[in-house]
Design a protein around this motif. Structure first.
Motif, PDB file in Angstrom:
ATOM      1  N   VAL A 115      10.576  -3.759  -4.404  1.00 26.61           N
ATOM      2  CA  VAL A 115       9.733  -3.211  -3.344  1.00 26.61           C
ATOM      3  C   VAL A 115       8.528  -2.498  -3.936  1.00 26.61           C
ATOM      4  N   LEU A 116       8.755  -1.705  -4.978  1.00 33.89           N
ATOM      5  CA  LEU A 116       7.669  -0.950  -5.609  1.00 33.89           C
ATOM      6  C   LEU A 116       6.624  -1.888  -6.207  1.00 33.89           C
ATOM      7  N   VAL A 117       7.066  -2.922  -6.903  1.00 28.94           N
ATOM      8  CA  VAL A 117       6.128  -3.858  -7.528  1.00 28.94           C
ATOM      9  C   VAL A 117       5.306  -4.589  -6.481  1.00 28.94           C
ATOM     10  N   ILE A 118       5.952  -5.071  -5.430  1.00 30.88           N
ATOM     11  CA  ILE A 118       5.251  -5.840  -4.387  1.00 30.88           C
ATOM     12  C   ILE A 118       4.210  -4.969  -3.685  1.00 30.88           C
ATOM     13  N   LEU A 119       4.590  -3.740  -3.329  1.00 26.64           N
ATOM     14  CA  LEU A 119       3.647  -2.853  -2.648  1.00 26.64           C
ATOM     15  C   LEU A 119       2.520  -2.428  -3.582  1.00 26.64           C
ATOM     16  N   ASN A 120       2.859  -2.146  -4.824  1.00 27.83           N
ATOM     17  CA  ASN A 120       1.826  -1.779  -5.805  1.00 27.83           C
ATOM     18  C   ASN A 120       0.789  -2.885  -5.937  1.00 27.83           C
ATOM     19  N   ASN A 139      -4.618  -0.366   4.796  1.00 32.81           N
ATOM     20  CA  ASN A 139      -4.600   0.385   3.530  1.00 32.81           C
ATOM     21  C   ASN A 139      -3.823   1.681   3.685  1.00 32.81           C
ATOM     22  N   THR A 140      -4.077   2.375   4.784  1.00 30.21           N
ATOM     23  CA  THR A 140      -3.404   3.646   5.033  1.00 30.21           C
ATOM     24  C   THR A 140      -1.903   3.451   5.212  1.00 30.21           C
ATOM     25  N   VAL A 141      -1.536   2.431   5.985  1.00 32.49           N
ATOM     26  CA  VAL A 141      -0.118   2.165   6.234  1.00 32.49           C
ATOM     27  C   VAL A 141       0.597   1.789   4.943  1.00 32.49           C
ATOM     28  N   LEU A 142      -0.001   0.873   4.183  1.00 34.84           N
ATOM     29  CA  LEU A 142       0.628   0.445   2.931  1.00 34.84           C
ATOM     30  C   LEU A 142       0.647   1.567   1.897  1.00 34.84           C
ATOM     31  N   GLY A 143      -0.370   2.438   1.968  1.00 34.24           N
ATOM     32  CA  GLY A 143      -0.359   3.608   1.077  1.00 34.24           C
ATOM     33  C   GLY A 143       0.833   4.496   1.365  1.00 34.24           C
ATOM     34  N   ASN A 144       1.134   4.687   2.638  1.00 32.49           N
ATOM     35  CA  ASN A 144       2.314   5.474   3.018  1.00 32.49           C
ATOM     36  C   ASN A 144       3.603   4.785   2.575  1.00 32.49           C
ATOM     37  N   MET A 145       3.641   3.450   2.712  1.00 26.79           N
ATOM     38  CA  MET A 145       4.823   2.700   2.283  1.00 26.79           C
ATOM     39  C   MET A 145       5.001   2.765   0.766  1.00 26.79           C
ATOM     40  N   LEU A 146       3.869   2.779   0.053  1.00 26.44           N
ATOM     41  CA  LEU A 146       3.941   2.863  -1.405  1.00 26.44           C
ATOM     42  C   LEU A 146       4.501   4.210  -1.840  1.00 26.44           C
ATOM     43  N   LEU A 147       4.089   5.265  -1.171  1.00 30.14           N
ATOM     44  CA  LEU A 147       4.655   6.592  -1.474  1.00 30.14           C
ATOM     45  C   LEU A 147       6.147   6.612  -1.204  1.00 30.14           C
ATOM     46  N   LEU A 148       6.552   5.966  -0.102  1.00 25.85           N
ATOM     47  CA  LEU A 148       7.970   5.887   0.231  1.00 25.85           C
ATOM     48  C   LEU A 148       8.726   5.086  -0.833  1.00 25.85           C
ATOM     49  N   ALA A 149       8.127   3.983  -1.294  1.00 29.61           N
ATOM     50  CA  ALA A 149       8.760   3.150  -2.323  1.00 29.61           C
ATOM     51  C   ALA A 149       8.909   3.918  -3.639  1.00 29.61           C
TER      52      ALA A 149
END
Length: 400
Positions: A115-120, A139-149
């Motif tokens: 998950v971390l690699v894909i979102l990164n 960008n904002t949504v995926l940024g939040n998901m990246l922090l969660l990951a």
């Protein structure tokens, strides 16, 4: 499967959100400066032409449209209108993504890595894409998901470190590779494969260092464990295993740990060799340790033989207990014991046996020197020579 699904979801989200964002900004002129905006003249006169009066339904629709238009045109422009409006349109997107990521993390014990690699990579590609809008809602949504990951990844590493450090030694431990070492290797193998094509690996390097520290700590704890086998032997094998593993993987951030593992492996092999080498010539070792202690205390070398416990007669008695045949038999017994204790997976028997041969030769030369300096002219000598000793080791090695 979850990896492919997540990649597909992100691929389909980007064009959808981008198109919707462009439409909203164009329709409500949200991407223009206030000075450049031209508010269209909308009046009752432009609608009610030719003296026709609208029906009640048309009037209601007309005023509703005016309210809707001016609300979004003036109010939403005041503070990030595009993001606010898209948040309403895609209000369920972030909660659904959070739930989906949670499922992906549970599919595999190390699913959070994928998950971390894909979102990164997705965020990195979006920021570097010329087609993506600079203020993209996605960008904002995926940024939040990246922090969660990243948070899930850190929790996973913390749990794994604790598991490794608190791992109990098997009750019937007979040597070999420890479960904590195998667990570390499992993570490294999996993570290196997942991050093989990743654009960034900073989080993984930090995790590798944390886990390596936990594994070293776990091995060090063996020194206080009540094992039925030789502790130095187990530590020697496990540090050797880690060194070979890291040499094969060639991970830059773990180079220092690889060198430390080699150093620790060498230290414990030396301790293991010295401890077990004392057994074939135990009494002879004990005697000459006493001789060296007297010299260190200030007794002259030529006067040591006048000490009652270290007289020439006592030395002859000790030497008589170690005829050549007995020494060879003792070495054969030692070889069988080492062969039984060492795990075949590491194949350290030839290395350890060679180290024992070198240490035995060193001790023999030391005994000869002490006899020459402290018992000069006595004619005392051990029952076996250096040539005999080399033939003993060579015979044992070839016969096994």
């Amino acid at each position: 499967v979850s990896k492919q699904m997540l990649e597909q979801v992100l691929r389909e989200l980007q064009p959808l959100c981008t198109v919707e964002q462009k439409f909203i900004e164009k329709f409500f002129q949200l991407s223009q400066d206030a000075a450049d905006l031209q508010v269209p003249e909308v009046s009752v006169r432009t609608i009610w032409t030719q003296g026709q009066c609208p029906s009640p339904f048309h009037s209601y629709f007309f005023f509703s449209f005016l309210f809707f238009f001016f609300f979004f045109f003036f109010f939403l422009r005041s503070e990030e209108p595009t993001t606010r409006l898209l948040s309403e349109v895609f209000s369920c997107l972030e909660p659904e993504l959070r739930g989906f990521l949670d499922v992906c993390n549970k599919v595999h014990s190390f699913g959070c890595l994928q998950v971390l690699v894909i979102l990164n990579d997705s965020v990195f590609e979006m920021w570097g894409s010329s087609s993506a809008l600079p203020s993209s809602f996605l960008n904002t949504v995926l940024g939040n998901m990246l922090l969660l990951a990243k948070s899930s990844f850190n929790k996973c590493i913390g749990t794994l470190c604790k598991e490794i450090e608190e791992a109990k030694m098997p009750s019937k431990m007979k040597g070999g590779i420890l479960p904590s070492v195998s667990r570390f290797e499992e993570f490294v193998d999996f993570s290196e494969e997942v991050f093989r094509t990743a654009r960034r690996r900073g989080e993984l390097d930090k995790a590798h260092l944390r886990l390596a520290g936990s594994v070293f700590s776990s091995i060090n704890s063996l020194s206080s464990a009540n094992l039925k086998v030789n502790t130095d032997m187990v530590m020697m094998e496990n540090f050797h295993h880690i060194h070979c593993f890291l040499s094969q993987k060639k991970i830059d951030c773990l180079e220092d740990k690889k060198r430390e593992a080699k150093q620790r492996y060498s230290e414990h092999m030396e301790k293991y060799v010295v401890k077990y080498l004392g057994q074939p010539l135990e009494k002879l070792n004990h005697f000459f340790e006493g001789v060296k202690a007297r010299v260190a205390q200030g007794v002259k070398e030529e006067e040591v033989s006048f000490q009652l416990a270290y007289s020439k007669q006592e030395l002859r008695k000790v030497i008589e207990k170690y005829p050549g045949k007995e020494v060879k038999r003792a070495l054969e017994s030692l070889y069988r014991k080492i062969h039984k204790c060492l795990s075949p997976e590491e194949n350290l028997l030839p290395v350890v046996w060679h180290a024992m041969e070198q240490e035995f030769i060193r001790q023999y030369q030391e005994f000869e020197d002490l006899i020459q300096h402290c018992y000069a002219g006595s004619g005392i000598a051990m029952d076996f020579t250096m040539e005999d000793l080399l033939s003993y080791f060579n015979s044992i090695t070839l016969s096994n």
